[in-house]
Design a protein around this motif. Sequence first.
Motif, PDB file in Angstrom:
ATOM      1  N   LEU A  63       0.813  -1.213   0.000  1.00 33.36           N
ATOM      2  CA  LEU A  63       0.000   0.000   0.000  1.00 33.36           C
ATOM      3  C   LEU A  63       0.850   1.269   0.000  1.00 33.36           C
ATOM      4  CD1 LEU A  63      -2.118  -2.155   0.791  1.00 33.36           C
ATOM      5  CD2 LEU A  63      -3.095  -0.496   2.380  1.00 33.36           C
ATOM      6  N   LEU A  64       2.159   1.143   0.277  1.00 37.08           N
ATOM      7  CA  LEU A  64       3.020   2.318   0.339  1.00 37.08           C
ATOM      8  C   LEU A  64       3.155   2.979  -1.025  1.00 37.08           C
ATOM      9  CD1 LEU A  64       5.916   0.973   2.595  1.00 37.08           C
ATOM     10  CD2 LEU A  64       4.174   2.645   3.239  1.00 37.08           C
ATOM     11  N   ALA A  65       3.269   4.296  -1.003  1.00 35.72           N
ATOM     12  CA  ALA A  65       3.454   5.058  -2.244  1.00 35.72           C
ATOM     13  C   ALA A  65       4.731   4.605  -2.949  1.00 35.72           C
ATOM     14  CB  ALA A  65       3.525   6.546  -1.929  1.00 35.72           C
ATOM     15  N   LYS A  66       4.666   4.435  -4.246  1.00 38.73           N
ATOM     16  CA  LYS A  66       5.818   3.963  -5.018  1.00 38.73           C
ATOM     17  C   LYS A  66       6.704   5.097  -5.511  1.00 38.73           C
ATOM     18  CE  LYS A  66       4.326  -0.530  -6.779  1.00 38.73           C
ATOM     19  NZ  LYS A  66       4.160  -1.372  -7.994  1.00 38.73           N
ATOM     20  N   ARG A  67       6.107   6.240  -5.804  1.00 36.87           N
ATOM     21  CA  ARG A  67       6.852   7.327  -6.444  1.00 36.87           C
ATOM     22  C   ARG A  67       7.136   8.492  -5.500  1.00 36.87           C
ATOM     23  NH1 ARG A  67       3.302   5.074  -9.902  1.00 36.87           N
ATOM     24  NH2 ARG A  67       4.145   4.265 -11.874  1.00 36.87           N
ATOM     25  N   GLU A  68       6.822   8.318  -4.225  1.00 39.13           N
ATOM     26  CA  GLU A  68       7.073   9.353  -3.225  1.00 39.13           C
ATOM     27  C   GLU A  68       7.723   8.720  -2.006  1.00 39.13           C
ATOM     28  OE1 GLU A  68       3.526  12.497  -3.397  1.00 39.13           O
ATOM     29  OE2 GLU A  68       2.793  10.454  -3.149  1.00 39.13           O
ATOM     30  N   ARG A  69       8.283   9.558  -1.155  1.00 40.48           N
ATOM     31  CA  ARG A  69       8.860   9.065   0.087  1.00 40.48           C
ATOM     32  C   ARG A  69       7.768   8.415   0.937  1.00 40.48           C
ATOM     33  NH1 ARG A  69      12.748   9.386   4.044  1.00 40.48           N
ATOM     34  NH2 ARG A  69      12.142  10.085   6.135  1.00 40.48           N
ATOM     35  N   SER A  70       8.097   7.262   1.511  1.00 42.17           N
ATOM     36  CA  SER A  70       7.150   6.576   2.379  1.00 42.17           C
ATOM     37  C   SER A  70       7.905   5.906   3.518  1.00 42.17           C
ATOM     38  CB  SER A  70       6.319   5.546   1.602  1.00 42.17           C
ATOM     39  OG  SER A  70       7.157   4.578   0.990  1.00 42.17           O
ATOM     40  N   LEU A  71       7.208   5.688   4.619  1.00 42.21           N
ATOM     41  CA  LEU A  71       7.818   5.157   5.832  1.00 42.21           C
ATOM     42  C   LEU A  71       6.993   4.001   6.379  1.00 42.21           C
ATOM     43  CD1 LEU A  71       8.324   8.622   7.579  1.00 42.21           C
ATOM     44  CD2 LEU A  71      10.094   7.327   6.367  1.00 42.21           C
ATOM     45  N   LEU A  72       7.661   2.954   6.809  1.00 39.93           N
ATOM     46  CA  LEU A  72       6.988   1.863   7.510  1.00 39.93           C
ATOM     47  C   LEU A  72       7.859   1.463   8.688  1.00 39.93           C
ATOM     48  CD1 LEU A  72       4.994  -1.159   6.358  1.00 39.93           C
ATOM     49  CD2 LEU A  72       6.924  -1.521   7.905  1.00 39.93           C
ATOM     50  N   ALA A  73       7.251   1.414   9.873  1.00 39.59           N
ATOM     51  CA  ALA A  73       7.989   1.035  11.078  1.00 39.59           C
ATOM     52  C   ALA A  73       7.241  -0.040  11.838  1.00 39.59           C
ATOM     53  CB  ALA A  73       8.196   2.253  11.981  1.00 39.59           C
ATOM     54  N   VAL A  74       7.994  -0.961  12.417  1.00 37.61           N
ATOM     55  CA  VAL A  74       7.437  -1.928  13.360  1.00 37.61           C
ATOM     56  C   VAL A  74       8.083  -1.672  14.707  1.00 37.61           C
ATOM     57  CG1 VAL A  74       6.969  -3.688  11.601  1.00 37.61           C
ATOM     58  CG2 VAL A  74       9.166  -3.709  12.797  1.00 37.61           C
ATOM     59  N   LEU A  75       7.291  -1.695  15.765  1.00 37.96           N
ATOM     60  CA  LEU A  75       7.861  -1.516  17.096  1.00 37.96           C
ATOM     61  C   LEU A  75       8.486  -2.828  17.542  1.00 37.96           C
ATOM     62  CD1 LEU A  75       5.514   0.831  19.121  1.00 37.96           C
ATOM     63  CD2 LEU A  75       7.261   1.354  17.421  1.00 37.96           C
ATOM     64  N   SER A  76       9.780  -2.798  17.698  1.00 32.94           N
ATOM     65  CA  SER A  76      10.531  -3.950  18.173  1.00 32.94           C
ATOM     66  C   SER A  76      10.937  -3.684  19.617  1.00 32.94           C
ATOM     67  CB  SER A  76      11.739  -4.185  17.254  1.00 32.94           C
ATOM     68  OG  SER A  76      12.431  -5.361  17.618  1.00 32.94           O
ATOM     69  N   ALA A  77      12.087  -4.171  20.038  1.00 37.92           N
ATOM     70  CA  ALA A  77      12.567  -3.940  21.400  1.00 37.92           C
ATOM     71  C   ALA A  77      14.067  -4.179  21.437  1.00 37.92           C
ATOM     72  CB  ALA A  77      11.867  -4.872  22.387  1.00 37.92           C
ATOM     73  N   LYS A  78      14.757  -3.384  22.224  1.00 36.94           N
ATOM     74  CA  LYS A  78      16.208  -3.529  22.335  1.00 36.94           C
ATOM     75  C   LYS A  78      16.584  -4.910  22.839  1.00 36.94           C
ATOM     76  CE  LYS A  78      20.267  -1.106  24.166  1.00 36.94           C
ATOM     77  NZ  LYS A  78      20.743   0.012  25.019  1.00 36.94           N
ATOM     78  N   VAL A  79      15.727  -5.512  23.672  1.00 32.80           N
ATOM     79  CA  VAL A  79      16.042  -6.852  24.180  1.00 32.80           C
ATOM     80  C   VAL A  79      15.977  -7.902  23.074  1.00 32.80           C
ATOM     81  CG1 VAL A  79      15.318  -6.360  26.548  1.00 32.80           C
ATOM     82  CG2 VAL A  79      13.673  -7.294  24.921  1.00 32.80           C
ATOM     83  N   GLY A  80      15.469  -7.529  21.897  1.00 30.19           N
ATOM     84  CA  GLY A  80      15.482  -8.432  20.757  1.00 30.19           C
ATOM     85  C   GLY A  80      16.814  -8.426  20.023  1.00 30.19           C
ATOM     86  N   SER A  81      17.726  -7.567  20.436  1.00 28.14           N
ATOM     87  CA  SER A  81      19.058  -7.521  19.835  1.00 28.14           C
ATOM     88  C   SER A  81      19.898  -8.677  20.364  1.00 28.14           C
ATOM     89  CB  SER A  81      19.742  -6.192  20.170  1.00 28.14           C
ATOM     90  OG  SER A  81      21.131  -6.257  19.879  1.00 28.14           O
ATOM     91  N   ILE A  82      20.362  -9.534  19.468  1.00 32.68           N
ATOM     92  CA  ILE A  82      21.221 -10.650  19.872  1.00 32.68           C
ATOM     93  C   ILE A  82      22.574 -10.122  20.342  1.00 32.68           C
ATOM     94  CG2 ILE A  82      22.396 -12.735  19.072  1.00 32.68           C
ATOM     95  CD1 ILE A  82      20.061 -13.157  17.127  1.00 32.68           C
ATOM     96  N   GLY A  83      23.103  -9.128  19.622  1.00 30.71           N
ATOM     97  CA  GLY A  83      24.404  -8.582  19.976  1.00 30.71           C
ATOM     98  C   GLY A  83      24.415  -7.842  21.290  1.00 30.71           C
ATOM     99  N   ASP A  84      23.266  -7.321  21.719  1.00 29.60           N
ATOM    100  CA  ASP A  84      23.191  -6.526  22.942  1.00 29.60           C
ATOM    101  C   ASP A  84      22.738  -7.347  24.148  1.00 29.60           C
ATOM    102  OD1 ASP A  84      23.284  -3.697  24.073  1.00 29.60           O
ATOM    103  OD2 ASP A  84      21.232  -4.258  24.600  1.00 29.60           O
ATOM    104  N   ASN A  85      22.488  -8.630  23.960  1.00 30.37           N
ATOM    105  CA  ASN A  85      21.963  -9.461  25.044  1.00 30.37           C
ATOM    106  C   ASN A  85      23.073  -9.816  26.032  1.00 30.37           C
ATOM    107  OD1 ASN A  85      20.682 -11.257  26.720  1.00 30.37           O
ATOM    108  ND2 ASN A  85      20.028 -12.661  25.108  1.00 30.37           N
ATOM    109  N   GLN A  86      23.076  -9.117  27.163  1.00 24.02           N
ATOM    110  CA  GLN A  86      24.082  -9.357  28.188  1.00 24.02           C
ATOM    111  C   GLN A  86      23.492  -9.973  29.462  1.00 24.02           C
ATOM    112  OE1 GLN A  86      27.260  -8.724  27.354  1.00 24.02           O
ATOM    113  NE2 GLN A  86      26.559  -7.901  25.391  1.00 24.02           N
ATOM    114  N   LEU A  87      22.172  -9.951  29.586  1.00 26.38           N
ATOM    115  CA  LEU A  87      21.533 -10.365  30.839  1.00 26.38           C
ATOM    116  C   LEU A  87      20.781 -11.689  30.745  1.00 26.38           C
ATOM    117  CD1 LEU A  87      20.108  -6.910  31.964  1.00 26.38           C
ATOM    118  CD2 LEU A  87      22.196  -8.030  32.754  1.00 26.38           C
ATOM    119  N   GLY A  88      20.411 -12.116  29.530  1.00 29.90           N
ATOM    120  CA  GLY A  88      19.643 -13.337  29.381  1.00 29.90           C
ATOM    121  C   GLY A  88      18.200 -13.153  29.829  1.00 29.90           C
TER     122      GLY A  88
END
Length: 235
Positions: A121-146
Amino acid sequence: MPSLPSLPQGYRAIVIGATGAIGSALLAQLQADPRCAQAVGLGRHTRPAVDLDDEATIAQAAEQLKAQGPWHCIIHAAGMLHGPRGLPEKRLSQLNYAQMEATFRINTFGPALVLAHFVPLLAKRERSLLAVLSAKVGSIGDNQLGGWYSYRASKAALNMLLKTASIEMARTHPQAVLVALHPGTVNSALSAPFNGAEIGRPAAKAAADLLRVLDRLGPEKTGGFHAYSGQELPW
């Protein structure tokens, strides 16, 4: 002030998960933007409805909104940290199939189908944005606490889906930016069992931060993972 000044005048926006704390705050700010011609909030009890446990509702909602497009901003703000099956697992011994499945259905499988049906559905010929809310704890590289096994894994999987979709969409939507965003701890029902009311930020502040970060990202940043502060996060 405009919420997304980088988008065309009269842009259209969709917020999925618009009944949650962050989703409703995002929708309110987009609806208040004089440059936004239309901002639609979707959830289980809206019309059209989007139930992440029911693929047909996702497809039907996208089809109904397609005719009102093109859409320039789509934000998926729905998710779960805890539910009837219990709080996030701290130890391996707490893992169980039912809780893992429920977490992945809402945090990964549902959003994947949102990408499949709404990204076109995003515009093809203009600037468009799509974001999903994730979480920093989903970062494998940043996982220090388990801990928080299912939640971490579901968000890590969501990040991979978003990254993969961004590569495909860059071929047909060269001005589109698809990103995963970390909103931080926000005062909400999701964070309440973890003293969110004491350590979190107001949802309106979180929404403003997310929109500001999203607005500043160029097409070269598509497929990225960013915190509400603008910091780029490791996968």
